[in-house]
Design a protein around this motif. Structure first.
Motif, PDB file in Angstrom:
ATOM      1  N   GLN A 137       0.826  -1.203   0.000  1.00 14.21           N
ATOM      2  CA  GLN A 137       0.000   0.000   0.000  1.00 14.21           C
ATOM      3  C   GLN A 137       0.863   1.256   0.000  1.00 14.21           C
ATOM      4  OE1 GLN A 137      -2.175  -1.037   3.559  1.00 14.21           O
ATOM      5  NE2 GLN A 137      -3.995  -1.652   2.404  1.00 14.21           N
ATOM      6  N   CYS A 140       2.127   1.774  -3.458  1.00 15.75           N
ATOM      7  CA  CYS A 140       1.062   2.292  -4.311  1.00 15.75           C
ATOM      8  C   CYS A 140       0.866   3.789  -4.077  1.00 15.75           C
ATOM      9  CB  CYS A 140      -0.237   1.527  -4.039  1.00 15.75           C
ATOM     10  SG  CYS A 140      -1.632   2.065  -5.064  1.00 15.75           S
ATOM     11  N   THR A 143       3.725   5.764  -5.572  1.00 14.28           N
ATOM     12  CA  THR A 143       3.606   5.795  -7.030  1.00 14.28           C
ATOM     13  C   THR A 143       2.595   6.861  -7.461  1.00 14.28           C
ATOM     14  OG1 THR A 143       4.138   3.437  -7.188  1.00 14.28           O
ATOM     15  CG2 THR A 143       3.056   4.441  -9.089  1.00 14.28           C
ATOM     16  N   THR A 171      -6.117  -2.027  -2.815  1.00 20.90           N
ATOM     17  CA  THR A 171      -4.997  -1.478  -3.593  1.00 20.90           C
ATOM     18  C   THR A 171      -5.295  -1.487  -5.081  1.00 20.90           C
ATOM     19  OG1 THR A 171      -3.452  -2.249  -1.894  1.00 20.90           O
ATOM     20  CG2 THR A 171      -2.521  -1.672  -4.023  1.00 20.90           C
ATOM     21  N   THR A 172      -5.956  -2.536  -5.559  1.00 20.55           N
ATOM     22  CA  THR A 172      -6.262  -2.606  -6.995  1.00 20.55           C
ATOM     23  C   THR A 172      -7.208  -1.479  -7.407  1.00 20.55           C
ATOM     24  OG1 THR A 172      -8.006  -4.221  -6.461  1.00 20.55           O
ATOM     25  CG2 THR A 172      -5.879  -5.085  -7.204  1.00 20.55           C
ATOM     26  N   ARG A 175      -5.240   1.883  -7.295  1.00 20.63           N
ATOM     27  CA  ARG A 175      -4.322   2.027  -8.423  1.00 20.63           C
ATOM     28  C   ARG A 175      -5.093   2.340  -9.713  1.00 20.63           C
ATOM     29  NH1 ARG A 175      -2.292  -2.644  -8.111  1.00 20.63           N
ATOM     30  NH2 ARG A 175      -0.557  -2.116  -6.734  1.00 20.63           N
TER      31      ARG A 175
END
Length: 330
Positions: A137, A140, A143, A171-172, A175
């Protein structure tokens, strides 16, 4: 052993050459030309030349100029959209995966310790999720903050939105949504608030569109989101989307969001968006519209097309589209 053909003593007649006249220059993409040649769709190639010449396409004008029926134009536009979209999608995915940093554990720890803004973002994220951040996490978030360019305020707005909408922050989801926000230029807290306000106002319409697509309104697939965003951005109401879905079922015999999007694009190019405008432009859709209206939104039954009733050229076209899709996926 095969017989060797005997020479007749005559030279083979040379193929006729073609010299192009000089004129105003237009540049075609070589990769698109290669794809059009590989697909072998003459109507799609003609449409590509028309768009290249005119810098865009008005569906009805292009169909008249190319002497294409509505169905032939629609198939040509569908083929072109399928040749173009995978290229853009693949390029974007390649660019992001190639350029995104691969943060090490030490870099993650230093970013949280040394960058006060990022540290505050991490603290806010833990407050929203209710638990300490895992390394995945944290990577992520860095990023999003360092690579995608969303500032701390925009990222907090995104985290809060996901928590309220889905009850948890995966997280998916984070993102995927962050990439979409970055693509749309939503990188500040103010831009995020304006976008979320607009999204809340559009929610009843977007849910109706998702139902018209037969999608899960809570978790629509990425391609369903793409069609919905296009419909919202170009002013298509849910019943017009439902009509496009109904026509897709009639033409394809199965659900195809790419084909549905192609229909919406053609209508948008023609400047028609409501069912009444569409049926006025295309009288042949009137029967489809009437039969689609009584059904509940999103529950329009598909009308399969028996492949045995298709003309040979239609079967050949469908086979080429399937072949292209398989090659693209590979």
């Amino acid at each position: 052993m095969r017989d060797t053909p005997k020479s007749t003593g005559k030279k083979d007649k040379p193929m006729t050459s073609v010299l192009l006249p000089e004129g105003e220059l237009r540049v075609a993409r070589c990769d698109m030309l290669d794809k059009l040649i590989a697909v072998g769709d003459g109507d799609a190639a003609l449409l590509y030349l028309y768009i290249l010449r005119h810098g865009g396409t008005d569906g009805s004008a292009a169909a008249r100029a190319l002497r294409l029926s509505a169905d032939r134009y629609e198939r040509a536009a569908f083929t072109l959209n399928n040749l173009i979209a995978p290229t853009e999608k693949t390029k974007a995915a390649t660019d992001k995966s190639a350029e995104a940093p691969r943060y090490t554990g030490d870099e993650l720890r230093r970013a949280r310790l040394d960058d006060q803004t990022f540290s505050g973002l991490c603290d806010a994220a833990e407050g929203i999720t209710g638990r300490a951040l895992t390394e995945g996490q944290l990577r992520c978030l860095l990023t999003i903050y360092d690579y995608l360019g969303l500032d701390a305020g925009a990222t907090i707005e995104l985290l809060s939105y996901l928590k309220s909408e889905k009850g948890t922050v995966r997280t998916t989801d984070l993102r995927r949504e962050a990439n979409q926000w970055a693509d749309m230029g939503i990188v500040t807290a103010q831009a995020a608030q304006q976008y979320l306000t607009r999204r809340a106002d559009e929610k009843p319409l977007s849910e109706a569109i998702y139902r018209a697509l037969g999608a899960d309104t809570e978790q629509p697939a990425p391609k369903e989101q793409r069609v919905c965003r296009f419909a919202l951005a170009h002013g298509f109401p849910a019943d017009a989307v439902e009509l496009a879905v109904h026509r897709t079922g009639q033409k394809q015999g199965h659900k195809s969001l790419d084909y549905t999007l192609g229909i919406l694009r053609r209508w948008d190019n023609a400047g028609v968006h409501t069912v009444s405008e569409i049926t006025a432009l295309e009288p042949e859709t009137r029967t489809s519209a009437v039969s689609a209206v009584p059904a509940a939104v999103g529950q329009t039954p598909a009308q399969p097309t028996d492949s045995a009733t298709l003309a040979a050229w239609e079967q050949d076209w469908a086979a080429r589209v399937r072949s292209h899709r398989r090659n693209t996926e590979e």
